[in-house]
Design a protein around this motif. Structure first.
Motif, short mmCIF file in Angstrom:
data_model
loop_
_atom_site.label_atom_id
_atom_site.label_comp_id
_atom_site.label_asym_id
_atom_site.label_seq_id
_atom_site.Cartn_x
_atom_site.Cartn_y
_atom_site.Cartn_z
N VAL A 1 16.87 -4.44 -29.89
CA VAL A 1 16.17 -4.37 -30.65
C VAL A 1 14.66 -3.37 -30.25
N LEU A 2 14.25 -4.57 -29.31
CA LEU A 2 12.62 -4.29 -28.98
C LEU A 2 12.75 -2.73 -28.21
N SER A 3 13.92 -2.86 -27.31
CA SER A 3 13.78 -1.22 -26.34
C SER A 3 14.19 -0.16 -27.28
N LEU A 4 14.32 0.03 -28.12
CA LEU A 4 14.97 0.82 -29.10
C LEU A 4 13.62 1.72 -29.38
N PRO A 5 12.65 1.85 -29.81
CA PRO A 5 10.83 2.54 -30.24
C PRO A 5 10.41 3.03 -28.39
N PHE A 6 10.62 2.25 -27.71
CA PHE A 6 10.27 2.61 -25.51
C PHE A 6 11.23 3.10 -25.35
N LEU A 7 12.76 3.46 -26.65
CA LEU A 7 13.30 4.88 -25.26
C LEU A 7 13.17 5.95 -26.82
N PHE A 8 12.68 6.17 -27.62
CA PHE A 8 12.58 6.75 -28.41
C PHE A 8 11.61 7.69 -28.08
N THR A 9 10.51 6.98 -27.16
CA THR A 9 9.23 7.62 -26.87
C THR A 9 9.15 7.26 -25.39
N VAL A 10 10.86 7.79 -24.83
CA VAL A 10 10.07 8.34 -23.58
C VAL A 10 10.13 9.46 -23.28
N ASN A 11 10.45 10.05 -23.42
CA ASN A 11 9.93 11.56 -23.15
C ASN A 11 8.15 11.92 -24.34
N LYS A 12 7.97 11.16 -24.44
CA LYS A 12 6.21 11.19 -25.29
C LYS A 12 5.69 10.22 -24.85
N GLN A 13 4.65 10.68 -23.26
CA GLN A 13 3.75 9.41 -22.44
C GLN A 13 3.54 9.04 -23.12
N ARG A 14 2.25 9.25 -24.33
CA ARG A 14 1.16 9.05 -24.78
C ARG A 14 1.80 7.92 -25.71
N ILE A 15 2.45 8.24 -26.94
CA ILE A 15 3.19 6.91 -27.69
C ILE A 15 3.94 5.72 -27.04
N ASN A 16 3.93 6.12 -25.62
CA ASN A 16 5.37 5.12 -24.81
C ASN A 16 3.72 4.30 -24.21
N MET A 17 2.91 4.91 -23.54
CA MET A 17 1.79 4.00 -22.80
C MET A 17 1.18 3.21 -23.77
N LEU A 18 1.10 3.64 -25.63
CA LEU A 18 0.33 3.13 -26.32
C LEU A 18 1.41 2.28 -26.83
N LEU A 19 2.80 1.76 -27.03
CA LEU A 19 3.11 0.63 -27.05
C LEU A 19 3.44 -0.37 -26.05
N THR A 20 3.38 0.37 -24.84
CA THR A 20 3.46 -0.41 -23.51
C THR A 20 1.61 -1.93 -23.44
N ARG A 21 1.05 -0.52 -24.07
CA ARG A 21 -0.98 -1.22 -23.91
C ARG A 21 -0.42 -2.27 -25.10
N GLY A 22 -0.11 -2.16 -26.09
CA GLY A 22 -0.50 -2.92 -27.12
C GLY A 22 0.78 -3.76 -27.34
N THR A 23 1.77 -4.31 -26.26
CA THR A 23 2.69 -5.78 -26.20
C THR A 23 2.26 -6.59 -24.99
#
Length: 211
Positions: A166-188
């Motif tokens: 389940v947790l991987s889904l947000p990262f999967l859906f934002t894989v081509n949206k680098q800024r959002i993906n980075m925010l998720l990574t930095r947030g965790t």
């Protein structure tokens, strides 16, 4: 027999619940974002559960055969190690990934699996004292204890598998949206650091390790 199945069923459900405790969730969250596939992320959860269960099993056998228990100060020290691990995992997410880029995808995946298993082992060590008391109070034979730990471990593996999927889904859906993906990574990562500091405070001061 029905009583035994009831005990094992409770152990299985407790294992699922145990996998989803905050410190477990936060720790695994820091490495799930490094995968691009939910199934590979799921394997991280499986390896966390394997590491966690093996450590519980080994510590229980040592304590059972030696007829000893883990001193309170040691138990708190093991738990303190979880706090430091959370801080480390958080800060490591901010480190440059240049060295990883030079490795093959398979090497990186194997490294993450090993890392996830190690995280599970540290969590297992921190929870070994409480688990030993639970097993001793629930079953009255070595065979029953081993079966119970195995059932509990199966629950933790399944619980963490479902969580990482389940947790991987947000990262999967934002894989081509680098800024959002980075925010998720930095947030965790920031969450891991903050929770690690809080965890150390609770163990060190509220629970009296430093006092």
């Amino acid at each position: 027999m029905e009583h035994l199945f009831a005990i094992l069923g409770v152990g299985f459900l407790l294992g699922i619940k145990h996998a989803l405790e905050p410190d477990h969730v936060v720790a695994v969250s820091t490495i799930v974002g490094e995968n691009k596939s939910p199934w590979r992320s799921g394997f991280l959860g499986v390896f966390w559960g394997i590491g966690h269960t093996l450590t519980l099993l080994v510590i229980f056998l040592i304590l059972f055969l030696s007829q000893t228990s883990i001193p309170g100060a040691w138990e708190k020290s093991f738990e303190l190690g979880v706090g430091f691990m959370l801080i480390y995992l958080g800060f490591s997410s901010f480190l440059p990934k240049k060295n990883k880029a030079r490795k093959s995808g398979k090497a990186v995946r194997n490294q993450l699996l090993f890392k996830s298993m190690l995280i599970g082992q540290i969590h297992g060590l921190a929870g070994s004292a409480a688990m030993t008391l639970l097993v001793v109070s629930t079953v009255d034979s070595l065979q029953g204890a081993l079966i119970y730990i195995g059932t509990f471990g199966t629950g933790t593996v399944l619980g963490m598998l479902l969580f990482t999927l389940v947790l991987s889904l947000p990262f999967l859906f934002t894989v081509n949206k680098q800024r959002i993906n980075m925010l998720l990574t930095r947030g965790t990562a920031i969450l891991s650091i903050c929770y690690g500091i809080y965890y150390i405070y609770v163990i060190g001061f509220s629970n009296g390790l430093f006092i």
